[in-house]
Design a protein around this motif. Sequence first.
Motif, PDB file in Angstrom:
ATOM      1  N   GLU A 108      30.053  46.773  53.283  1.00 39.53           N
ATOM      2  CA  GLU A 108      29.985  45.765  52.225  1.00 39.53           C
ATOM      3  C   GLU A 108      31.360  45.192  51.892  1.00 39.53           C
ATOM      4  O   GLU A 108      31.475  44.067  51.405  1.00 39.53           O
ATOM      5  CB  GLU A 108      29.365  46.372  50.962  1.00 39.53           C
ATOM      6  N   LEU A 109      32.415  45.976  52.171  1.00 40.17           N
ATOM      7  CA  LEU A 109      33.778  45.556  51.820  1.00 40.17           C
ATOM      8  C   LEU A 109      34.598  45.127  53.034  1.00 40.17           C
ATOM      9  O   LEU A 109      35.828  45.051  52.964  1.00 40.17           O
ATOM     10  CB  LEU A 109      34.503  46.710  51.107  1.00 40.17           C
ATOM     11  N   LYS A 110      33.939  44.792  54.136  1.00 35.79           N
ATOM     12  CA  LYS A 110      34.681  44.470  55.359  1.00 35.79           C
ATOM     13  C   LYS A 110      35.571  43.234  55.198  1.00 35.79           C
ATOM     14  O   LYS A 110      36.558  43.082  55.928  1.00 35.79           O
ATOM     15  CB  LYS A 110      33.719  44.292  56.527  1.00 35.79           C
ATOM     16  N   ASP A 111      35.251  42.363  54.251  1.00 37.53           N
ATOM     17  CA  ASP A 111      36.060  41.162  54.031  1.00 37.53           C
ATOM     18  C   ASP A 111      36.956  41.285  52.799  1.00 37.53           C
ATOM     19  O   ASP A 111      37.467  40.278  52.306  1.00 37.53           O
ATOM     20  CB  ASP A 111      35.144  39.939  53.859  1.00 37.53           C
ATOM     21  N   HIS A 112      37.166  42.490  52.304  1.00 33.09           N
ATOM     22  CA  HIS A 112      37.846  42.639  51.020  1.00 33.09           C
ATOM     23  C   HIS A 112      39.285  42.124  51.039  1.00 33.09           C
ATOM     24  O   HIS A 112      39.816  41.701  50.013  1.00 33.09           O
ATOM     25  CB  HIS A 112      37.828  44.113  50.576  1.00 33.09           C
ATOM     26  N   GLU A 113      39.940  42.130  52.220  1.00 30.43           N
ATOM     27  CA  GLU A 113      41.338  41.715  52.274  1.00 30.43           C
ATOM     28  C   GLU A 113      41.519  40.242  51.913  1.00 30.43           C
ATOM     29  O   GLU A 113      42.614  39.818  51.551  1.00 30.43           O
ATOM     30  CB  GLU A 113      41.914  41.993  53.669  1.00 30.43           C
ATOM     31  N   LYS A 114      40.441  39.462  52.002  1.00 30.03           N
ATOM     32  CA  LYS A 114      40.519  38.045  51.630  1.00 30.03           C
ATOM     33  C   LYS A 114      40.589  37.862  50.117  1.00 30.03           C
ATOM     34  O   LYS A 114      40.918  36.775  49.634  1.00 30.03           O
ATOM     35  CB  LYS A 114      39.292  37.296  52.166  1.00 30.03           C
ATOM     36  N   TYR A 115      40.268  38.926  49.371  1.00 28.50           N
ATOM     37  CA  TYR A 115      40.114  38.783  47.922  1.00 28.50           C
ATOM     38  C   TYR A 115      41.071  39.648  47.106  1.00 28.50           C
ATOM     39  O   TYR A 115      41.015  39.636  45.878  1.00 28.50           O
ATOM     40  CB  TYR A 115      38.665  39.123  47.519  1.00 28.50           C
ATOM     41  N   VAL A 116      41.936  40.407  47.760  1.00 27.17           N
ATOM     42  CA  VAL A 116      42.869  41.267  47.019  1.00 27.17           C
ATOM     43  C   VAL A 116      44.292  40.992  47.484  1.00 27.17           C
ATOM     44  O   VAL A 116      44.524  40.554  48.625  1.00 27.17           O
ATOM     45  CB  VAL A 116      42.532  42.764  47.220  1.00 27.17           C
ATOM     46  N   ASN A 117      45.229  41.245  46.582  1.00 23.66           N
ATOM     47  CA  ASN A 117      46.626  41.049  46.951  1.00 23.66           C
ATOM     48  C   ASN A 117      47.181  42.322  47.603  1.00 23.66           C
ATOM     49  O   ASN A 117      46.478  43.331  47.731  1.00 23.66           O
ATOM     50  CB  ASN A 117      47.461  40.650  45.733  1.00 23.66           C
ATOM     51  N   ASP A 118      48.467  42.264  48.010  1.00 23.50           N
ATOM     52  CA  ASP A 118      49.053  43.382  48.747  1.00 23.50           C
ATOM     53  C   ASP A 118      49.058  44.672  47.932  1.00 23.50           C
ATOM     54  O   ASP A 118      48.800  45.761  48.462  1.00 23.50           O
ATOM     55  CB  ASP A 118      50.490  43.031  49.170  1.00 23.50           C
ATOM     56  N   THR A 119      49.355  44.551  46.632  1.00 23.60           N
ATOM     57  CA  THR A 119      49.369  45.743  45.776  1.00 23.60           C
ATOM     58  C   THR A 119      47.978  46.352  45.663  1.00 23.60           C
ATOM     59  O   THR A 119      47.805  47.572  45.747  1.00 23.60           O
ATOM     60  CB  THR A 119      49.888  45.390  44.368  1.00 23.60           C
ATOM     61  N   GLU A 120      46.992  45.493  45.505  1.00 25.91           N
ATOM     62  CA  GLU A 120      45.611  45.967  45.353  1.00 25.91           C
ATOM     63  C   GLU A 120      45.093  46.599  46.645  1.00 25.91           C
ATOM     64  O   GLU A 120      44.239  47.493  46.602  1.00 25.91           O
ATOM     65  CB  GLU A 120      44.713  44.807  44.914  1.00 25.91           C
ATOM     66  N   LYS A 121      45.605  46.124  47.784  1.00 20.60           N
ATOM     67  CA  LYS A 121      45.176  46.714  49.057  1.00 20.60           C
ATOM     68  C   LYS A 121      45.526  48.201  49.119  1.00 20.60           C
ATOM     69  O   LYS A 121      44.779  49.004  49.677  1.00 20.60           O
ATOM     70  CB  LYS A 121      45.842  45.986  50.221  1.00 20.60           C
ATOM     71  N   GLN A 122      46.668  48.543  48.520  1.00 19.11           N
ATOM     72  CA  GLN A 122      47.093  49.941  48.515  1.00 19.11           C
ATOM     73  C   GLN A 122      46.250  50.789  47.566  1.00 19.11           C
ATOM     74  O   GLN A 122      46.200  52.002  47.678  1.00 19.11           O
ATOM     75  CB  GLN A 122      48.574  50.034  48.112  1.00 19.11           C
ATOM     76  N   GLN A 123      45.587  50.102  46.628  1.00 16.09           N
ATOM     77  CA  GLN A 123      44.810  50.813  45.607  1.00 16.09           C
ATOM     78  C   GLN A 123      43.306  50.779  45.879  1.00 16.09           C
ATOM     79  O   GLN A 123      42.519  51.192  45.036  1.00 16.09           O
ATOM     80  CB  GLN A 123      45.073  50.196  44.218  1.00 16.09           C
ATOM     81  N   ILE A 124      42.914  50.293  47.049  1.00 23.66           N
ATOM     82  CA  ILE A 124      41.496  50.038  47.300  1.00 23.66           C
ATOM     83  C   ILE A 124      40.638  51.291  47.141  1.00 23.66           C
ATOM     84  O   ILE A 124      39.521  51.227  46.616  1.00 23.66           O
ATOM     85  CB  ILE A 124      41.300  49.412  48.705  1.00 23.66           C
TER      86      ILE A 124
END
Length: 336
Positions: free
Chosen positions: A81-97
């Motif tokens: 469900e989250l395969k496209d999540h990188e399109k919607y989060v910034n670099d900091t949020e990527k580390q907190q996924i």
Amino acid sequence: MSDSESSDVTQEVKDKIKALPAKDRVRAVALFHHWQKKKVLDDALEGKSQVLQRQYDNLSLPIYKKQNEIILGQRAPTIEELKDHEKYVNDTEKQQIQELLTSEPIQDYWLKALKTSQLLADICTENEKDWDVLKSLQSVSIEYPNEGKDDFRLKFQFAANEYFTNEVLSKEINFNDKNEPKKSKGTVIEWKDGKNITVKKVTKKQKNKKTGATRAVTKDVDAESFFNFFKDFDVTDQTEDDEEQQKQEGLLDEHMEIAQEFLEQIIPYSLELYMGLQPEVHQVDDEDEDIDDDDDDESDDDKKKKRKKSSDSKGDKKAADKKDPKQGAQPECKQQ
């Protein structure tokens, strides 16, 4: 189009042909021969469309179920469900996924969706308590209890609240063999003492004819509320009581319009509504962006028709174009 409506149109065409001059009438009869052939094809297409609509309605149910699981906080989103999540989060949020992958309910999800619905906002204009009750709404779902028929059931799951004891309220609408809605069965709401928002107290003065003395008399009367939707209607058989027949037909129209809104807008496009967007309306605007600003003055009925699906898969849907959900300030809930 229902059989009765189709019959009326056919008879109207026949009457018009009979009124033509003889020379034109003969050729009109020949044209009518082909008109009837086309009508047979149209009826066949409508039947196949209804079957296809039912098929895809049922295919949609697992989608709604998975969405409700996330909304209710029954599970965390999956990797798929989250395969496209990188399109919607910034670099900091990527580390907190991983920290963000929680199984917590989305607060006020359905309340926000209902407040954005233009029809519900229109219904909810008189009874301020409706929104208070709907704050405890946790999920809305659809069931199709009878295979091969257009019958459907809407289920509303509520958290514990101060107004009623029911955990689930449901509304089932049944259709006849002509795919026309004929009756419904709604949950009897178990209101807590003094909390029934579908009734209100009205005080009137009464004057004694003999003594001239006046007194105040208080009685309960029906109040406008969204929760009147769970009352039943039945137009299966014509009644000799014209007033009662009109009342039942009125309930059918009102309740079908609300049910359609949930079937066609609120449940399928709840995410858009939750985020304050109008499903389909913005798509119409995109298509018509080159049209003059004068179109802003088009009638509310025309706007309502644009919002509605072209398919009449749920019977003749008498109420589809009768009321027009007004745009404007949201809040408060109303229904006869």
